[in-house]
Structures are given as structure tokens and as C-alpha cells.
Design a protein around this motif. Structure first.
Motif, short mmCIF file in Angstrom:
data_model
loop_
_atom_site.label_atom_id
_atom_site.label_comp_id
_atom_site.label_asym_id
_atom_site.label_seq_id
_atom_site.Cartn_x
_atom_site.Cartn_y
_atom_site.Cartn_z
N PRO A 204 52.32 31.29 29.97
CA PRO A 204 51.24 30.68 30.76
C PRO A 204 50.01 30.41 29.89
O PRO A 204 49.69 31.19 28.99
N LEU A 205 49.36 29.31 30.14
CA LEU A 205 48.23 28.92 29.30
C LEU A 205 47.01 29.79 29.57
O LEU A 205 46.69 30.06 30.73
N PRO A 206 46.31 30.22 28.53
CA PRO A 206 45.08 30.97 28.73
C PRO A 206 43.96 30.05 29.21
O PRO A 206 44.06 28.82 29.09
N GLU A 207 42.91 30.62 29.73
CA GLU A 207 41.73 29.84 30.14
C GLU A 207 40.98 29.42 28.87
O GLU A 207 40.54 30.26 28.09
N THR A 208 40.86 28.12 28.66
CA THR A 208 40.27 27.62 27.42
C THR A 208 38.96 26.86 27.64
O THR A 208 38.33 26.45 26.67
N SER A 209 38.57 26.65 28.88
CA SER A 209 37.40 25.80 29.12
C SER A 209 36.11 26.44 28.63
O SER A 209 35.27 25.77 28.00
N ASP A 210 35.91 27.73 28.87
CA ASP A 210 34.63 28.37 28.53
C ASP A 210 34.40 28.38 27.02
O ASP A 210 33.31 28.04 26.55
N ILE A 211 35.41 28.77 26.24
CA ILE A 211 35.24 28.87 24.79
C ILE A 211 35.08 27.48 24.17
O ILE A 211 34.33 27.29 23.21
N THR A 212 35.78 26.48 24.74
CA THR A 212 35.66 25.12 24.22
C THR A 212 34.30 24.53 24.56
O THR A 212 33.69 23.82 23.75
N LEU A 213 33.81 24.83 25.75
CA LEU A 213 32.49 24.36 26.14
C LEU A 213 31.40 24.99 25.26
O LEU A 213 30.42 24.32 24.89
N HIS A 214 31.57 26.24 24.91
CA HIS A 214 30.63 26.90 24.01
C HIS A 214 30.62 26.20 22.65
O HIS A 214 29.55 26.01 22.04
N HIS A 215 31.80 25.82 22.16
CA HIS A 215 31.89 25.09 20.89
C HIS A 215 31.15 23.76 20.98
O HIS A 215 30.45 23.36 20.03
#
Length: 232
Positions: free
Chosen positions: A11-22
């Protein structure tokens, strides 16, 4: 053409928060004065207009991957900026490339291409402009290629977009692009001169190399190769 996703991927991890921080860190770099940020903004604007689709649907957790991206400059071409998706970036131990199968090498033999290119009097070279951008991803898989970018101003929060085409940073893309080229020759080649079909199928090694013993034959080959590629 389909992304070559592994059927048994986790299952895919949640990636939106860390990508938005970048992206917020990237914004600080882009708002500074200088030619590089202006080039990056210009190329992203152009690409959004021509290649990408805005993601308007809401994707459920586990079915979307937010990819961070960065820009690179060729040392010999400082006026050209290329935007790359970082498909190898890991989030909680997993990257998008971990979800993709590395396809078989579909590249033509360099030696074979060069041998075909030698011995004739007239020669022509060319390439397919942004070749990977010519190979589209099916709409139902584009959530795996989601990313953030600003629509109007850096003062706003970045919007969610998604790629409509295969990416240079994805491990499966080179094989898929070369397969698409060969499939074009197979699917649409019957209405074209045999030399043009053979060129599209066998005489590309990143660039296209065409050689003929007569000038008129070379011109026919070049024109038909361009038309055949348009079919695909």
C-alpha cells in the motif's frame, strides 16, 4: 501506454505532506532574483499548457503518489532547463520506482545502428523532440504521477496536478518509449516505404540515423519517417 506497476506492491504511504514541504522550500529558491528561477517557471508554465492535466478528482489514500520534482541544467547549455520527477525519492522506505517494474531493454544495438549508417553517400540525423513526452499514460494511472505547482502566483498554495506522460525519472520509461516507437512501425508501417518502416523500428539509438546511396531516396526516407512517427 500503461505504467508497469507491480501487482504485489505494498500500500502506498501518504506522500502529500512531505512533498508539499519540499515545494515550500523550493518556492524560497524560485522567488529570488536570477535567470534560473525564471527559466524554471517558464518551462513549467509551457509544459502545463501542453502536456499535463490538472487533477480535479479527489484520490483516496493508497491510490495516489505525490512526486517531488527538481530542475537541471546541462553544463554546455545553460539556457536550457529540464524538469525531472524524482521517482527515486523514498518516503517511508518506498519510492515510486520501487512500485514499477524495470522493463526489458528495448534499445537498438548501437553497433547495429552505426553499421546500418555507414557505407552510403548521403546521411541524415535527427531525434524525437522530448521523446518521453510523446508517450501518454492512461488516465486511470495518472494519480501515481501527481505533483504540486503554483497556478497563478507563488503567494498562493501550490495546486495539485498530475502528469499525462511518462517521465525521465521513472525506471520503466526508457523501455516503454522504445517499445512505443517499435509498435508505431508495426501498427502503421504498412502504408509506408519499407525503408522508413525499418528506420523507425531499427535505426534509432536516442537519435535517428538514416543513410542512403541516393539523395532522392534519402529525402523520401526522411519525409516518410516523420509522417510514420506522427501516426503513433
Amino acid at each position: 501506454m500503461l505504467l508497469s506497476l507491480r501487482h504485489n506492491h505494498r500500500p502506498l504511504p501518504e506522500t502529500s505532506d512531505i512533498t508539499l514541504h519540499h515545494m515550500r522550500s523550493l518556492r524560497k529558491k524560485l522567488v529570488k532574483d536570477g535567470n534560473y528561477p525564471k527559466q524554471c517557471i517558464a518551462i513549467m508554465t509551457k509544459m502545463l499548457q501542453k502536456i499535463y492535466d490538472e487533477q480535479l478528482t479527489t484520490a483516496s489514500p493508497g491510490n495516489v503518489w505525490y512526486v517531488r520534482h527538481f530542475s537541471v541544467q546541462h553544463p554546455d547549455k545553460p539556457d536550457r532547463v529540464r524538469v525531472v520527477l524524482d521517482c527515486a525519492n523514498k518516503v517511508k522506505g518506498t519510492s515510486l520506482n520501487d512500485l514499477l517494474m524495470k522493463e526489458p531493454d528495448m534499445m537498438n544495438s548501437l553497433l547495429g545502428v552505426l553499421v546500418n549508417f555507414t557505407g552510403d553517400l548521403f546521411a541524415y540525423t535527427g531525434d524525437i523532440n522530448t521523446m518521453l513526452y510523446q508517450v501518454r499514460v492512461p488516465e486511470h494511472q495518472r494519480d501515481y504521477l501527481s505533483f504540486f505547482w503554483w497556478k497563478n502566483s507563488f503567494e498562493e498554495e501550490p495546486k495539485v496536478w498530475r502528469m499525462a506522460i511518462h517521465q525521465a525519472g521513472a525506471c520503466s520509461s526508457p523501455s516503454i518509449a522504445n517499445f512505443a516507437l517499435k509498435q508505431t512501425a508495426s501498427d502503421f508501417g504498412n502504408g509506408f516505404w519499407e525503408g522508413a518502416r525499418d528506420t523507425v523500428a531499427n535505426n534509432f539509438y536516442v537519435d535517428c540515423l538514416i543513410a542512403e546511396d541516393r539523395e532522392d531516396a534519402l529525402l523520401v526516407n526522411v519525409l516518410e519517417v516523420k509522417e510514420l512517427c506522427k501516426k503513433g
